[in-house]
Design a protein around this motif. Sequence first.
Motif, PDB file in Angstrom:
ATOM      1  N   UNK A 131      -1.585   3.313  -5.193  1.00 24.64           N
ATOM      2  CA  UNK A 131      -1.393   3.619  -3.640  1.00 24.64           C
ATOM      3  C   UNK A 131      -1.502   2.095  -2.899  1.00 24.64           C
ATOM      4  N   UNK A 132      -1.796   1.484  -3.033  1.00 25.13           N
ATOM      5  CA  UNK A 132      -1.184  -0.232  -2.776  1.00 25.13           C
ATOM      6  C   UNK A 132      -0.325  -0.834  -2.796  1.00 25.13           C
ATOM      7  N   UNK A 133       0.350  -0.305  -4.092  1.00 23.46           N
ATOM      8  CA  UNK A 133       1.943   0.039  -3.978  1.00 23.46           C
ATOM      9  C   UNK A 133       2.712   0.722  -3.047  1.00 23.46           C
ATOM     10  N   UNK A 134       2.328   1.639  -3.060  1.00 23.93           N
ATOM     11  CA  UNK A 134       2.970   3.002  -2.712  1.00 23.93           C
ATOM     12  C   UNK A 134       2.935   2.165  -0.691  1.00 23.93           C
ATOM     13  N   UNK A 135       1.868   1.923  -0.807  1.00 27.28           N
ATOM     14  CA  UNK A 135       1.688   0.997   0.952  1.00 27.28           C
ATOM     15  C   UNK A 135       2.756  -0.216   1.373  1.00 27.28           C
ATOM     16  N   UNK A 136       2.731  -1.096  -0.096  1.00 29.30           N
ATOM     17  CA  UNK A 136       3.925  -1.697   0.197  1.00 29.30           C
ATOM     18  C   UNK A 136       5.372  -1.676   0.158  1.00 29.30           C
ATOM     19  N   UNK A 137       5.420  -0.432  -0.442  1.00 34.06           N
ATOM     20  CA  UNK A 137       7.168   0.104  -0.676  1.00 34.06           C
ATOM     21  C   UNK A 137       7.409   0.288   1.229  1.00 34.06           C
TER      22      UNK A 137
END
Length: 96
Positions: A88-94
Motif C-alpha cells: 500500500x505504501x508503494x502504491x501510494x508513493x507511485x
Amino acid sequence: MNTISNVVNLIDNKLKILLENYNFLKEESELLYHKIAILENQIAKEKQLFNEIEKKYQTLKIAKTIEGSKEDKRETKLKINALIREVDACIQQLSE
C-alpha cells in the motif's frame, strides 16, 4: 677535503637506500590498496548473497506457515499484514 668527499658519498649512499626503501614501500602500498579493493568488493557480494538468501528463507518460512502449520499462524498473519501495508505504501508513493 677527503673527509668532505667521504661525507658526501655517505649521504649519497643513504639517499639511494632511502629511495629504494621508498619505492619498495610505495609498490607494497599500492598492492595492499588493490587487495583491499578486491576484498571490499567480495564483502559487498557476500552481503548481497546473504540478503538474497535471507529473503528466500523468510519467504519459505511464510510459505511453510501458510501451508498448514498451526504454530505460526499468528506470525504469518502479522507478516502478511505487514506486506500488505508495504505494498500500500508503494502504491501510494507511485500515485504521488
